[in-house]
Design an enzyme around this catalytic site. Sequence first.
Site, short mmCIF file in Angstrom:
data_model
loop_
_atom_site.label_atom_id
_atom_site.label_comp_id
_atom_site.label_asym_id
_atom_site.label_seq_id
_atom_site.Cartn_x
_atom_site.Cartn_y
_atom_site.Cartn_z
N ASP A 118 0.78 -1.27 0.24
CA ASP A 118 -0.01 -0.29 0.45
C ASP A 118 0.82 1.13 -0.10
O ASP A 118 1.41 1.05 0.83
CB ASP A 118 -0.81 0.23 1.37
N TYR A 160 2.25 10.55 -0.37
CA TYR A 160 3.42 10.05 0.16
C TYR A 160 5.16 10.60 -0.11
O TYR A 160 4.99 10.13 -1.20
CB TYR A 160 3.93 8.60 0.86
N GLN A 217 -10.38 1.81 4.05
CA GLN A 217 -8.74 2.25 4.43
C GLN A 217 -9.16 2.67 5.62
O GLN A 217 -8.42 3.93 5.81
CB GLN A 217 -7.75 2.36 3.48
N ALA A 242 -0.48 1.42 16.45
CA ALA A 242 -0.50 2.78 16.63
C ALA A 242 0.31 3.56 16.32
O ALA A 242 1.32 3.58 16.87
CB ALA A 242 -0.43 3.07 17.84
N GLY A 257 3.45 -0.69 8.86
CA GLY A 257 5.11 0.02 8.19
C GLY A 257 5.92 -1.06 8.80
O GLY A 257 5.77 -1.76 10.39
N GLN A 291 11.28 -5.84 11.61
CA GLN A 291 10.41 -4.88 11.95
C GLN A 291 8.73 -6.02 11.10
O GLN A 291 8.28 -6.52 11.61
CB GLN A 291 9.80 -4.11 12.20
N GLU A 344 9.65 -9.79 11.95
CA GLU A 344 8.68 -9.97 13.34
C GLU A 344 6.90 -9.72 13.42
O GLU A 344 5.94 -10.67 13.57
CB GLU A 344 8.87 -8.52 14.13
N ASN A 345 6.33 -8.36 12.71
CA ASN A 345 4.92 -8.53 12.85
C ASN A 345 4.45 -9.81 11.82
O ASN A 345 3.61 -9.58 11.70
CB ASN A 345 4.59 -7.04 11.52
N1 LIG Z 1 -4.84 6.13 4.54
C1 LIG Z 1 -4.45 6.86 5.13
O1 LIG Z 1 -5.15 8.04 5.74
C2 LIG Z 1 -3.23 5.62 5.95
C3 LIG Z 1 -3.27 6.63 7.00
C4 LIG Z 1 -1.60 6.39 8.26
C5 LIG Z 1 -1.22 5.21 7.14
N2 LIG Z 1 -1.61 4.49 6.27
C6 LIG Z 1 -1.45 3.23 5.17
O2 LIG Z 1 -1.02 2.00 6.80
C7 LIG Z 1 0.03 1.76 6.92
C8 LIG Z 1 1.07 1.65 8.17
O3 LIG Z 1 1.17 2.45 9.05
P1 LIG Z 1 1.82 2.65 9.85
O4 LIG Z 1 3.35 2.92 9.28
O5 LIG Z 1 1.64 3.63 10.88
O6 LIG Z 1 1.61 1.31 11.15
P2 LIG Z 1 1.80 0.84 11.86
O7 LIG Z 1 1.94 -0.41 11.60
O8 LIG Z 1 0.85 1.36 13.53
O9 LIG Z 1 3.57 0.94 12.48
C9 LIG Z 1 4.75 1.13 12.14
C10 LIG Z 1 6.04 2.01 12.45
O10 LIG Z 1 5.69 1.76 13.78
C11 LIG Z 1 7.54 1.08 13.97
N3 LIG Z 1 7.11 -0.12 14.19
C12 LIG Z 1 6.41 -1.48 13.14
N4 LIG Z 1 6.78 -2.74 13.68
C13 LIG Z 1 7.63 -2.52 14.78
C14 LIG Z 1 8.28 -3.80 15.71
N5 LIG Z 1 8.41 -4.75 15.86
N6 LIG Z 1 8.87 -3.19 16.40
C15 LIG Z 1 9.56 -1.28 17.18
N7 LIG Z 1 8.87 -0.96 16.06
C16 LIG Z 1 8.22 -0.53 15.41
C17 LIG Z 1 7.84 1.39 13.06
O11 LIG Z 1 8.30 2.25 13.21
P3 LIG Z 1 10.15 3.50 13.77
O12 LIG Z 1 11.15 2.27 13.46
O13 LIG Z 1 9.96 4.37 13.44
O14 LIG Z 1 9.93 3.45 15.29
C18 LIG Z 1 7.00 1.21 11.68
O15 LIG Z 1 7.26 1.81 10.52
C19 LIG Z 1 0.81 3.29 5.78
O16 LIG Z 1 2.39 2.61 5.45
C20 LIG Z 1 -0.06 3.58 5.07
O17 LIG Z 1 0.40 2.32 3.81
C21 LIG Z 1 -2.53 4.63 5.59
#
Ligand SMILES: NC(=O)c1ccc[n+]([C@@H]2O[C@H](COP(=O)([O-])OP(=O)(O)OC[C@H]3O[C@@H](n4cnc5c(N)ncnc54)[C@H](OP(=O)(O)O)[C@@H]3O)[C@@H](O)[C@H]2O)c1
Length: 332
Positions: free
Chosen positions: A49, A54, A177, A209, A284, A290, A293-294
Amino acid sequence: MEYRHLGRSGLKISEIAYGNWITHGSQVAEDAAKACVAAALDEGITTFDTADVYAGTKAEEVLGRALRGIRRGSVEIFTKVYWPTGSGANDRGLSRKHIVESANASLKRLQTDYLDMYQAHRYDHETPLAETMRAFDDLVRQGKALYIGVSEWRAEEIAAALRIADEMGLDRIVSNQPQYNMIWRVIESEVVPLSEKEGIGQIVWSPIAQGALTGKYLPGGVLPAGSRATDSRGAFFITEYMTDDILRRVQNLRPVADEAGLTMSQLAVAWTLQNRGVAAAIVGASRPEQIRENAKAAGVRLDEAALAKIDEILGSAIVRDPALTASPRSRD
Ligand SMILES: NC(=O)c1ccc[n+]([C@@H]2O[C@H](COP(=O)([O-])OP(=O)(O)OC[C@H]3O[C@@H](n4cnc5c(N)ncnc54)[C@H](OP(=O)(O)O)[C@@H]3O)[C@@H](O)[C@H]2O)c1
């Protein structure tokens, strides 16, 4: 990895998808971005996605390069349109003009002939819904988009789009989404029931989050180096989760994760995946470890006791008000 139908469509997607907001083209260097995509593919993730907006359009370019050489039919590429991609009055929104121009630009940046899913990133209060739905339908007829979806639309906005599609014989929305995680549950009372009735799947964003549910941020503690909370752009978006109350409650989730044999981020992703109407969690990752793991949250079932404990621990920090799903009144 496990694969699920997206809503009532024939399309199957990986229940964990990889998204590149904040990361590709900005926080994360190109080599790390490519390593994350490679790790995602290796874990069986097929759904990717992104969005035109972006990293000021750079994220799509990075994803295009990272997927070069991969058999096109083996992945699903999702992107979006709505937020400004330029300074012009028409470089934004869901007018026919911007939808067509942005779709063509996304195809070039992603180096592909078609998008598996094209999503309206928000609802556009300035464009007649019939114009938007017809423009999306045209892209489907032209083979440039295979499925259409929306993001952060309210139940009544989704219902109106379906009504118009049915009246005009246009392609129907098959996905929404929304933001959805253990804390942010605003879709549960209205969006999910309507979507279930209408065959729309939720592909949910920020399931962890933005990293806050990993437990790596301690209340009052030093921010981990290289984390989103330290990124110039990311820090702005993660603020809503960085209160002492939320971070304290998150620390108390650790025994629930331990009991289930999961890491904290796996617990968070698994929680979203077993809630009603969810087709995929878009995670993300700023590093390949990461995403690896996820991805292991795929197929996990949390028992009733764990779910009840999570609700009890998060308590008043849980946000449920459906009115919080809101698109800007104006696109300027
Ligand atoms: N439609 C919309 O309006 C909208 C808005 C936002 C996002 N999205 C979509 O949703 C996707 C995911 O959003 P998000 O990146 O906020 O999701 P998230 O999975 O809640 O957060 C991802 C971030 O958390 C940290 N992380 C993830 N796994 C980890 C782990 N195992 N251990 C430690 N830190 C970890 C990393 O950041 P760090 O390592 O930098 O700390 C990573 O970039 C986006 O890429 C996009 O495609 C859509």
